[in-house]
Enzyme design. Structure first.
Site, PDB file in Angstrom:
ATOM      1  N   GLY A 155     -24.773   3.027   1.977  1.00  0.00           N
ATOM      2  CA  GLY A 155     -23.965   3.741   0.902  1.00  0.00           C
ATOM      3  C   GLY A 155     -24.162   3.335  -0.387  1.00  0.00           C
ATOM      4  N   GLY A 192     -21.801   0.264  -3.965  1.00  0.00           N
ATOM      5  CA  GLY A 192     -23.125  -0.095  -3.552  1.00  0.00           C
ATOM      6  C   GLY A 192     -24.037  -0.110  -4.979  1.00  0.00           C
ATOM      7  N   GLY A 194     -22.707   4.510  -3.580  1.00  0.00           N
ATOM      8  CA  GLY A 194     -21.460   5.103  -4.326  1.00  0.00           C
ATOM      9  C   GLY A 194     -21.125   4.096  -5.420  1.00  0.00           C
ATOM     10  CG  ASN A 195     -17.537   2.051  -8.080  1.00  0.00           C
ATOM     11  OD1 ASN A 195     -17.078   1.134  -7.554  1.00  0.00           O
ATOM     12  ND2 ASN A 195     -17.533   2.357  -9.401  1.00  0.00           N
ATOM     13  CE  LYS A 234      -4.491   0.783   0.161  1.00  0.00           C
ATOM     14  NZ  LYS A 234      -5.571  -0.266  -0.321  1.00  0.00           N
TER      15      LYS A 234
HETATM   16  P1  NAD Z   1     -18.022   6.070  -2.989  1.00  0.00           P
HETATM   17  O1  NAD Z   1     -17.291   7.345  -2.581  1.00  0.00           O
HETATM   18  O2  NAD Z   1     -18.234   5.983  -4.440  1.00  0.00           O
HETATM   19  O3  NAD Z   1     -19.343   5.779  -2.176  1.00  0.00           O
HETATM   20  C1  NAD Z   1     -19.339   5.718  -0.894  1.00  0.00           C
HETATM   21  C2  NAD Z   1     -20.972   6.260  -0.785  1.00  0.00           C
HETATM   22  O4  NAD Z   1     -21.102   6.253   0.752  1.00  0.00           O
HETATM   23  C3  NAD Z   1     -21.300   7.662  -1.177  1.00  0.00           C
HETATM   24  O5  NAD Z   1     -22.334   7.480  -1.920  1.00  0.00           O
HETATM   25  C4  NAD Z   1     -21.389   8.474   0.219  1.00  0.00           C
HETATM   26  O6  NAD Z   1     -22.528   9.244   0.004  1.00  0.00           O
HETATM   27  C5  NAD Z   1     -21.959   7.221   1.036  1.00  0.00           C
HETATM   28  N1  NAD Z   1     -21.780   7.231   2.513  1.00  0.00           N
HETATM   29  C6  NAD Z   1     -20.885   7.914   3.239  1.00  0.00           C
HETATM   30  N2  NAD Z   1     -21.113   8.149   4.610  1.00  0.00           N
HETATM   31  C7  NAD Z   1     -22.319   7.403   4.584  1.00  0.00           C
HETATM   32  C8  NAD Z   1     -23.045   7.144   5.868  1.00  0.00           C
HETATM   33  N3  NAD Z   1     -22.835   7.502   6.995  1.00  0.00           N
HETATM   34  N4  NAD Z   1     -24.278   6.598   5.700  1.00  0.00           N
HETATM   35  C9  NAD Z   1     -24.691   6.140   4.148  1.00  0.00           C
HETATM   36  N5  NAD Z   1     -23.912   6.368   3.320  1.00  0.00           N
HETATM   37  C10 NAD Z   1     -22.877   6.982   3.439  1.00  0.00           C
HETATM   38  O7  NAD Z   1     -17.071   4.878  -2.591  1.00  0.00           O
HETATM   39  P2  NAD Z   1     -16.899   3.392  -3.342  1.00  0.00           P
HETATM   40  O8  NAD Z   1     -15.857   3.483  -4.166  1.00  0.00           O
HETATM   41  O9  NAD Z   1     -18.273   3.022  -3.502  1.00  0.00           O
HETATM   42  O10 NAD Z   1     -16.498   2.478  -1.794  1.00  0.00           O
HETATM   43  C11 NAD Z   1     -17.179   2.160  -0.834  1.00  0.00           C
HETATM   44  C12 NAD Z   1     -16.579   1.642   0.252  1.00  0.00           C
HETATM   45  O11 NAD Z   1     -15.915   0.137  -0.320  1.00  0.00           O
HETATM   46  C13 NAD Z   1     -15.202   2.335   0.823  1.00  0.00           C
HETATM   47  O12 NAD Z   1     -15.212   1.857   2.005  1.00  0.00           O
HETATM   48  C14 NAD Z   1     -13.950   1.826   0.095  1.00  0.00           C
HETATM   49  O13 NAD Z   1     -13.042   1.936   0.786  1.00  0.00           O
HETATM   50  C15 NAD Z   1     -14.563   0.363  -0.187  1.00  0.00           C
HETATM   51  N6  NAD Z   1     -13.906  -0.276  -1.060  1.00  0.00           N
HETATM   52  C16 NAD Z   1     -14.110   0.204  -2.378  1.00  0.00           C
HETATM   53  C17 NAD Z   1     -13.207  -0.572  -3.448  1.00  0.00           C
HETATM   54  C18 NAD Z   1     -13.464   0.077  -4.863  1.00  0.00           C
HETATM   55  O14 NAD Z   1     -13.161  -0.828  -6.102  1.00  0.00           O
HETATM   56  N7  NAD Z   1     -14.288   0.981  -5.223  1.00  0.00           N
HETATM   57  C19 NAD Z   1     -12.819  -1.872  -3.382  1.00  0.00           C
HETATM   58  C20 NAD Z   1     -12.556  -2.067  -1.884  1.00  0.00           C
HETATM   59  C21 NAD Z   1     -13.056  -1.533  -0.812  1.00  0.00           C
END
Ligand code: NAD
Length: 400
Positions: A206, A211, A208-209, A96
């Site tokens: 959540g 979800g 975002g991407n 990392k």
């Molecule tokens: P993102 O920023 O696209 O989406 C996160 C979402 O969570 C946003 O829509 C935000 O509004 C929402 N959010 C924030 N606080 C919140 C709360 N208190 N209650 C409800 N919703 C809330 O991020 P992502 O890429 O979707 O990643 C989500 C999680 O998955 C993160 O913890 C990230 O570290 C983990 N993750 C992502 C990946 C990846 O490939 N994108 C891989 C492994 C782990």
């Protein structure tokens, strides 16, 4: 985070009756590269790359730009990457990186300068067969493209396999954006099939991407499952008859916030409400440390899917599993992203660009295989899915 990651490894290692020497080798990073990056305008930023373990293949893991990133956090995340790549069955290790910077204070030219200078700091110790970084918090395909270009200039490497998460035009893979959510849906399907759960109701914290693509893949792979509640940081939406995933996706992609969502039959509640809504499967796709010993009692679900990293604390995990809640751990549930990163690296090394169907098929094979092995080992060793996946990862890393 570091002490929690280390204590997980120590607990599982004890169960496996590993020697002190083996435990030490699991906990000690192979190398910590660090230095200062000085921009032309005089500002300096601390930068790290932790190379945790490469017994299975090159170190693999993202680089984050964040004002609060520190060496301990990067060490913890590197250790978790070693567990994740091993648990999912990839020939990769864990690493990392991080730069202590608030990217909002940089314009695009300065971001490019920072990205290139980060590579100048570590280029001799990374590369397609040594250490293959990727994007993470606040870094993206554009930043990775600059890094690959710098690496190419410094070393002459033409493969573009030095980093993953590149833009498609620069050697990135099809299917990367959807990969984490898609992998989570495949893993959940395997677990639900195993326990003969046919038409579960589920909720997602959540949207975002991760979800969004998780929900879209659930709709495709398990059309009989019903999304009944979903939250963002502003509100929770509830509809006992099922929410329309495509409609919510469009709403979010247009920048909407759930507190402003209006539709007949959809209730709008506070964002914290999602945790206590009664469902079969509660999916966390926002943040870490959401469920702790303070609030685990409000969970009203029989299964939990950890799409975010570490949404359920270790103590809460143990209490919930004592109550027979089945928790699908992050190192399997969100490993789809690193699987497709691996597929991108392979495509680059082989000079190929695969279509979406091939990427999806390969992703599915890794997730299905790892999930089934985790379930089988959990039954054989009478341990939780998290302990089971960690046991399998540790055994692979140590080759025992
Ligand atoms: P993102 O920023 O696209 O989406 C996160 C979402 O969570 C946003 O829509 C935000 O509004 C929402 N959010 C924030 N606080 C919140 C709360 N208190 N209650 C409800 N919703 C809330 O991020 P992502 O890429 O979707 O990643 C989500 C999680 O998955 C993160 O913890 C990230 O570290 C983990 N993750 C992502 C990946 C990846 O490939 N994108 C891989 C492994 C782990």
């Amino acid at each position: 985070m570091l002490s929690s990651a280390e204590s997980l490894v120590k607990t599982v290692a004890k169960k496996l009756e590993l020697s002190d020497k083996e435990i030490k080798s699991l906990l000690s990073p192979h190398a910590i590269l660090e230095g200062n990056i000085k921009l032309d305008d005089g500002r300096q930023f601390k930068a790290f790359r932790v190379q945790h373990n490469n017994s299975l293949g090159p170190f693999k893991g993202g680089i984050r730009f964040h004002p609060e990133v520190n060496e301990d956090e990067v060490r913890a995340l590197a250790l978790l990457m070693s567990l994740k790549t091993a648990a999912i069955g990839l020939p990769l290790g864990g690493g990392k990186g991080g730069v202590v910077v608030d990217p909002k204070e940089l314009n695009d030219n300065q971001k490019e300068e920072l990205s290139r200078k980060y590579v100048q700091l570590i280029y001799e110790k990374i590369g397609p067969h040594k250490d293959v970084p990727a994007p993470d918090v606040n870094t993206n395909g554009q930043i990775i493209d600059w890094m690959v270009d710098e690496f190419q200039k410094l070393t002459g490497d033409q493969t573009k396999a030095s980093f993953t998460g590149k833009t498609i035009l620069n050697g990135g893979s099809e299917g990367r954006i959807e990969a984490t959510g898609r992998g989570g849906a495949i893993s959940l399907r395997e677990v639900l099939n195993h326990f003969s759960e046919n038409s579960p109701e589920y909720s997602i914290q959540g949207f975002g991407n991760v979800g969004i693509y998780f929900a879209a893949t659930m709709h495709e792979l398990l059309p009989q499952a019903k999304l009944v509640a979903v939250s963002d940081s502003s509100a929770t939406l509830v509809n006992k008859d099922g929410l329309d995933v495509e409609q919510l996706k469009k709403y979010k992609e247009a920048g909407g916030r759930f507190k402003d969502f209006e539709l007949d039959n959809v209730l709008v509640k506070g964002s914290e409400y999602i945790i206590s809504h009664k469902v079969d499967v509660l999916c966390f796709a926002a943040l870490g440390d959401v469920v702790t010993t303070d609030n685990f009692g409000s969970i009203n679900a029989r299964y939990i899917l950890e799409l975010a990293n570490g949404p359920v604390s270790d103590e809460a995990h143990d209490k919930l599993t004592d109550e027979n809640v089945i928790i699908i751990p992050d190192i399997i549930a969100n490993a789809g992203g690193v699987v497709v990163s691996y597929l991108e690296w392979k495509q680059n090394l082989e000079g190929e660009h695969w279509d979406l169907e091939k990427v999806r098929n390969d992703l599915e094979k890794y997730i299905v295989d790892a999930t089934q092995k985790m379930i089988k080992n959990s039954e054989q060793t009478n341990s939780s899915l998290k302990d089971s996946a960690t046991q399998l990862a540790i055994k692979r890393i140590l080759k025992v």
